[in-house]
Design a protein around this motif. Structure first.
Motif, mmCIF file in Angstrom:
data_model
loop_
_atom_site.group_PDB
_atom_site.id
_atom_site.type_symbol
_atom_site.label_atom_id
_atom_site.label_comp_id
_atom_site.label_asym_id
_atom_site.label_seq_id
_atom_site.Cartn_x
_atom_site.Cartn_y
_atom_site.Cartn_z
ATOM 1 N N ALA A 1 0.851 -1.186 0.000
ATOM 2 C CA ALA A 1 0.000 0.000 0.000
ATOM 3 C C ALA A 1 0.887 1.236 0.000
ATOM 4 O O ALA A 1 1.882 1.303 0.718
ATOM 5 C CB ALA A 1 -0.915 -0.007 1.220
ATOM 6 N N ASN A 2 0.529 2.209 -0.823
ATOM 7 C CA ASN A 2 1.269 3.464 -0.817
ATOM 8 C C ASN A 2 1.123 4.149 0.536
ATOM 9 O O ASN A 2 0.178 3.903 1.286
ATOM 10 C CB ASN A 2 0.760 4.386 -1.924
ATOM 11 N N ALA A 3 2.089 5.004 0.841
ATOM 12 C CA ALA A 3 2.046 5.742 2.097
ATOM 13 C C ALA A 3 0.716 6.478 2.210
ATOM 14 O O ALA A 3 0.203 7.029 1.233
ATOM 15 C CB ALA A 3 3.209 6.727 2.161
ATOM 16 N N ALA A 4 0.150 6.479 3.408
ATOM 17 C CA ALA A 4 -1.166 7.084 3.587
ATOM 18 C C ALA A 4 -1.130 8.588 3.340
ATOM 19 O O ALA A 4 -2.066 9.156 2.777
ATOM 20 C CB ALA A 4 -1.685 6.790 4.987
ATOM 21 N N PHE A 5 -0.048 9.257 3.778
ATOM 22 C CA PHE A 5 0.189 10.637 3.391
ATOM 23 C C PHE A 5 1.059 10.614 2.142
ATOM 24 O O PHE A 5 1.956 9.791 2.010
ATOM 25 C CB PHE A 5 0.909 11.417 4.493
ATOM 26 N N ALA B 1 -3.308 -5.169 1.925
ATOM 27 C CA ALA B 1 -2.265 -4.276 2.412
ATOM 28 C C ALA B 1 -2.901 -2.990 2.910
ATOM 29 O O ALA B 1 -3.856 -2.474 2.304
ATOM 30 C CB ALA B 1 -1.254 -3.964 1.314
ATOM 31 N N MET B 2 -2.364 -2.479 3.998
ATOM 32 C CA MET B 2 -2.905 -1.264 4.597
ATOM 33 C C MET B 2 -1.753 -0.378 5.053
ATOM 34 O O MET B 2 -0.762 -0.856 5.602
ATOM 35 C CB MET B 2 -3.795 -1.612 5.792
ATOM 36 N N SER B 3 -1.901 0.895 4.834
ATOM 37 C CA SER B 3 -0.933 1.873 5.313
ATOM 38 C C SER B 3 -1.664 2.930 6.125
ATOM 39 O O SER B 3 -2.702 3.446 5.695
ATOM 40 C CB SER B 3 -0.202 2.526 4.138
ATOM 41 N N LYS B 4 -1.128 3.234 7.305
ATOM 42 C CA LYS B 4 -1.703 4.261 8.160
ATOM 43 C C LYS B 4 -0.664 5.343 8.428
ATOM 44 O O LYS B 4 0.533 5.056 8.465
ATOM 45 C CB LYS B 4 -2.163 3.674 9.498
ATOM 46 N N ALA B 5 -1.140 6.549 8.629
ATOM 47 C CA ALA B 5 -0.231 7.655 8.955
ATOM 48 C C ALA B 5 -0.958 8.659 9.825
ATOM 49 O O ALA B 5 -2.184 8.801 9.747
ATOM 50 C CB ALA B 5 0.286 8.327 7.691
ATOM 51 N N ALA C 1 -4.570 9.359 8.252
ATOM 52 C CA ALA C 1 -4.976 8.857 6.939
ATOM 53 C C ALA C 1 -4.757 7.351 6.882
ATOM 54 O O ALA C 1 -3.966 6.786 7.639
ATOM 55 C CB ALA C 1 -4.189 9.549 5.825
ATOM 56 N N LYS C 2 -5.474 6.713 5.964
ATOM 57 C CA LYS C 2 -5.329 5.271 5.779
ATOM 58 C C LYS C 2 -5.573 4.928 4.320
ATOM 59 O O LYS C 2 -6.524 5.409 3.702
ATOM 60 C CB LYS C 2 -6.315 4.504 6.669
ATOM 61 N N THR C 3 -4.680 4.136 3.750
ATOM 62 C CA THR C 3 -4.898 3.596 2.419
ATOM 63 C C THR C 3 -4.961 2.073 2.519
ATOM 64 O O THR C 3 -4.256 1.466 3.324
ATOM 65 C CB THR C 3 -3.786 4.001 1.438
ATOM 66 N N GLN C 4 -5.816 1.462 1.687
ATOM 67 C CA GLN C 4 -5.988 0.017 1.692
ATOM 68 C C GLN C 4 -5.996 -0.505 0.266
ATOM 69 O O GLN C 4 -6.562 0.135 -0.634
ATOM 70 C CB GLN C 4 -7.303 -0.359 2.374
ATOM 71 N N VAL C 5 -5.362 -1.640 0.083
ATOM 72 C CA VAL C 5 -5.350 -2.298 -1.219
ATOM 73 C C VAL C 5 -5.659 -3.779 -1.007
ATOM 74 O O VAL C 5 -4.958 -4.463 -0.253
ATOM 75 C CB VAL C 5 -3.991 -2.156 -1.937
ATOM 76 N N THR C 6 -6.701 -4.255 -1.647
ATOM 77 C CA THR C 6 -7.026 -5.677 -1.652
ATOM 78 C C THR C 6 -6.878 -6.169 -3.082
ATOM 79 O O THR C 6 -7.445 -5.572 -4.005
ATOM 80 C CB THR C 6 -8.459 -5.915 -1.159
#
Length: 896
Positions: free
Chosen positions: A132-136, A423-427, A476-481
């Motif tokens: 997952a890309n960086a949330a920020f 995949a999950m990214s949090k910031a 922020a949070k990004t998620q990819v399934t």
């Protein structure tokens, strides 16, 4: 199964074209090379998958330029982070390093930038699949979450627009590959001690595994890695200590939000400072133009305090002789603590509720006995910096989690692999200390508790402590399934060999959420989040690709690939890729490729909440203080030499980027132990997504008139620096590689390698249809494209001893030379930059490996620069090493 050929065959892999620059950066220890050469004869080659192709084949085949770096090699030279590993890759033109987080919120943390096209055009993979890309700044992977200690190698595909992994890989692909399996238990400890103050590092790593996949049918493998680095203050380094007052660079820059405060006498219509006549309050305040300026860049931290921990575990199970199943989990997190100058408070001098006012009855009003001077007797609007409240300290937290379930093997004559991943990214960005409640400051000034012109009383100190605001302001949070599947096989035989075929597809769901904590952020005006709104976005992506590997003749091979991508929000695209490998003789091989690319704007680039932040440098309002001279309606303390607000954030009107890439290369092996390569690359991009640098906006207020937003009284509210489609980019150049393994001698084994990149063109447009501007060997467009970069490594080994010496070299360039710099210094050139790293290892003790070395052997300072786009002044933190000479030691013990 057939056994794997080792390093001697790896050299031939370079020669035949599958590993472009081959050993590019670092040669393997030569003792191992000799023993592997002796074992080579009876072995057969294993069919493996090489980055850049989905067809499993004998590794010596292929036509794409790939660089492979072994983990043992970069750890021997003291590289402790993924960003540091990539900084020595010549094609990685600029690095968004952890240091670049100073003074900047909502950042990626650290990012790669192949070809200097921007981190959003470099695709970063872990074991061949996306993170997952960086949330920020969610258009790139945060390199700080890559588990460096778990890596086996890094593969870099320098050919852009990969039809296999995604056509958004316009600049190239970086594939971090972890150890496949491991048995035993290993502990390693490392410490790095800079010669100068600050920047000390430590690392602890524990890795272990049980089970032999072939004998037991399973393997469990895990790594726990911890790394930290202390902060470095500007005052700790001679090149950063002057801050904005650096006569040798023509810089005399300070913030108008000063200590002591500047004021605007609303009744008299005059600016002033009660201490300007006496030189203000040194060492950080100085007089300029009848007011005081504060040298804020002299009191910041130029390298943040960082802490990283990564945990990765993998279980692999053998289903039968040809098929395996695995489960893999990654958790990585990092904290970045930044230090900048004290909080700032200033209004527009209109006397309305936005101003910070002191009344004539305040004990600190000029002429009332404490503060010298006199005023008209009316209210004063002040521009103040709360030094007594301490530095502003912020903390960014980033984390990544990925769960992967996968199957791979051979079924019905097909090689296949499939995986289901989440995949999950949090910031988050948090205020730690030094940030003050803006309305409490207004009240404290009005009621005479706070002194904007000098030291606080005990009551004032207590008031500032109560005004401190702490907590998370943004998250922020990004998620990819994703679900992917690839199958390949040999279709049939041609006279020149078998035709390889692959077919694959992917379904992907992307989600992003950006949240503003208004209950907290609205209290602190310097966060700039008052006008921000929480936002979210999502998209579905479906992809289908196919690949053919056709042996046209014994000496000619073609790779043909086609990829379809369908985005639920920006439409669909089809992109081809064609690659050729021609080998007329054993000692020479030619290769070439052509492909098109397509990169949809990321969810972050589209939806990032618009928010204001201060410009990195102070500027003059081009309308009210042109050229530094106050206009009739201007106010010096408000309009001249100020860090104005800048609106940053997403833009829902962004268009996709499209590209064309072409490569042409040559690999030769004139002697059995010498391999050399040269690859020409040419990339054209349409609709580049980026931001207009703030310096460009202020330098050309006519062209960028629509970027200036003004208050009703005509004063500058802020400039607009949100994401835009700038226009086109055209860049080209050459990658050069060389590896020489000398014959074995009584004094040991010696080797030499070179990885270099020469850029011959980098032209860009700041708007669609506009003129092309040059960015090569000069600072423009917010950065530098270096004409030549290389890393050269000399290796030696004898018995249990080994050593390496590395030189990293970058050519010079024309400095930023902005309007804040004295005119006599605006044609300044920056010279070349060379660093040396050395290390030695000893393996003579049972189960113990000892390594020691020196990074930046000659303590070379980064080149002096008058750049003002960053918060660090005196040098460019993106291209120079602020740590200086550092000594490192590492011990690794194998328990069983």
């Amino acid at each position: 199964m057939m056994k794997e050929r080792r390093l001697q065959h790896s050299l031939r892999m370079m020669f035949s074209g599958s590993l472009a620059v081959g050993l590019g950066l670092l040669a393997q220890p030569l003792q191992a090379q000799e023993s592997e050469k002796e074992e080579e004869a009876p072995q057969q080659m294993q069919r493996v998958e090489i980055t850049g192709s989905s067809i499993k084949r004998v590794a010596a085949e292929g036509a794409l330029p790939v660089t492979v770096i072994k983990a043992d090699d970069f750890t021997k030279l003291g590289s402790t982070t993924a960003a540091e590993v990539l900084s020595n890759i010549s094609g990685n033109q600029t690095n968004y390093t952890t240091s670049a987080n100073v003074g900047a919120g909502r950042t990626v943390g650290a990012a790669a930038d192949l070809r200097g096209l921007g981190p959003n055009k470099t695709l970063v993979l872990l074991n061949g699949r996306r993170l997952a890309n960086a949330a920020f700044d969610g258009s790139a992977v945060n390199l700080n979450v890559i588990p460096v200690a778990a890596l086996d190698r890094v593969e870099i595909l320098r050919d852009g627009a990969s039809a296999i992994y995604g056509t958004d890989a316009i600049g190239g692909v970086i594939n971090f590959i972890t150890k496949r399996s491991y048995t035993g238990l290993n502990l390693s400890v490392e410490g790095i001690a800079p010669e100068q103050s600050g920047g000390a590092e430590k690392r602890f790593n524990l890795s272990g595994g049980i089970g032999d996949l072939d004998k037991d049918g399973y393997n469990f493998f895990g790594v726990v890695d911890y790394h930290s680095q202390n902060a470095v203050k500007a005052s700790d380094r001679s090149f950063a200590a002057p801050g904005g007052r650096n006569p040798g660079l023509g810089m005399n820059i300070g913030s108008g939000n000063s200590y002591p405060a500047n004021y605007y006498d609303i009744d008299a219509g005059q600016s002033g400072n009660p201490y300007a006549g006496s030189g203000c309050k040194p060492p950080y305040a100085f007089a300029q133009g009848g007011v005081c300026r504060y040298n804020s860049q002299a009191v910041i931290g130029i390298v943040p305090k960082t802490e990283e921990i990564a945990v990765i575990g993998k279980g692999t199970f053998k289903l039968d002789a040809d098929n395996t199943a695995s489960i893999e989990y990654l958790h990585a997190q990092n904290k970045i603590k930044t230090y900048v100058a004290s909080d700032v408070f200033g209004g527009d001098g209109s006397g309305d509720g936005s101003d910070y006012l002191i009344n004539p009855n305040s004990p600190y009003y000029p002429g009332n006995g404490i503060t010298p001077g006199s005023a008209s007797g009316g209210p004063l609007s002040v521009n103040w910096r709360s030094v007594d409240a301490g530095q502003r300290v912020g903390e960014s937290k980033n984390s990544t989690d990925r769960l992967l379930l996968s199957l791979d093997g051979t079924l019905g004559g097909w090689d296949y692999k499939t995986g289901l991943a989440y995949a999950m990214s949090k910031a988050s960005d948090a205020l730690v200390s030094g940030y003050l409640d803006s309305n409490m400051v207004r009240e404290g000034l009005l009621n005479g508790i706070l002194n904007p012109f000098g030291a606080q009383s005990a009551a004032g100190i207590d008031y500032l402590n109560r005004a401190q605001v702490r907590g998370v302001t943004l998250d922020a949070k990004t998620q990819v399934t994703s679900l992917d599947f690839t199958a390949s096989r040999e279709l049939f035989q041609l006279p020149a060999g078998p035709v390889g075929f692959a077919l694959g597809g992917e379904l992907r769901r992307e989600q992003a959420n950006f949240n503003v904590n208004h209950a907290l952020s609205d209290l602190v005006e310097s966060t700039g989040s008052q006008d921000s709104k929480s936002a979210s976005g999502s998209r579905n992506v479906k992809a289908l690709f196919t690949e053919l590997n056709v042996p046209v003749a014994k000496t000619l091979e073609a790779q043909l690939a086609l990829r379809y991508d369908g985005y639920s929000d920006v439409g669909s695209t089809v992109n081809p890729k064609v690659a050729l490998r021609f080998q007329p003789a054993r000692e020479i091989m030619f290769r070439s490729s052509y492909s098109t690319g397509f990169r949809a704007p990321s969810l972050y680039e589209l939806n990032d909440p618009n928010a204001k932040t201060y410009t990195a440098a102070p500027y003059n309002d081009p309308l009210l203080c042109p050229g530094g001279s106050v206009a009739p309606d201007g106010i010096a303390a408000r309009d001249c030499g100020q860090q104005f607000f800048k609106m940053k954030g997403g833009n829902k009107n962004l268009q996709p980027e499209k590209s064309n890439s072409f490569t042409l290369g040559l690999v030769i092996e004139p002697l059995p132990n010498v391999t050399a390569s040269a690859d020409y690359w040419n990339i054209k991009i349409k609709n580049q997504i980026s931001v207009i640098p703030e310096n460009d906006i202020f330098a050309d207020p006519v062209k960028y008139a629509d970027k200036f937003v003004r208050n009703p009284d005509g004063s500058l509210s802020h400039i607009i620096g949100t994401n835009v489609n700038l226009g086109n980019v055209h860049t080209s150049g050459f990658d050069l590689g060389f590896a020489w393994r000398l014959p074995k001698t009584a004094w040991g084994n010696f080797g030499l390698s070179l990885d270099g990149t020469y850029v011959s063109q980098y032209d860009y447009q700041t708007e669609a249809g506009g003129d092309y501007l040059n960015n090569l060997a000069l600072y423009a467009n917010g950065g530098v494209i270096f004409r030549w970069r290389h890393a050269t490594t000399f290796n030696w080994s004898r018995g249990p001893w080994s050593a390496a010496v590395q030189q990293v070299y970058t050519t010079g360039y024309r400095d930023q030379n902005g309007s804040q710099v004295a005119e006599a210094y605006r044609n300044r050139q920056i010279g070349s930059y060379t660093r040396y790293n050395v290390s030695g290892s000893y393996t003579g003790f049972k189960n113990l490996t000892l390594t020691a070395g020196i990074k930046n052997l000659f303590n070379t300072d980064p080149p002096a620069s008058n750049v003002t786009d960053n918060f660090q002044y005196g040098y460019d933190a993106r291209y120079g090493d602020a740590i200086g000479r550092a000594f490192f030691v590492r011990a690794g013990y194998q328990f069983f």
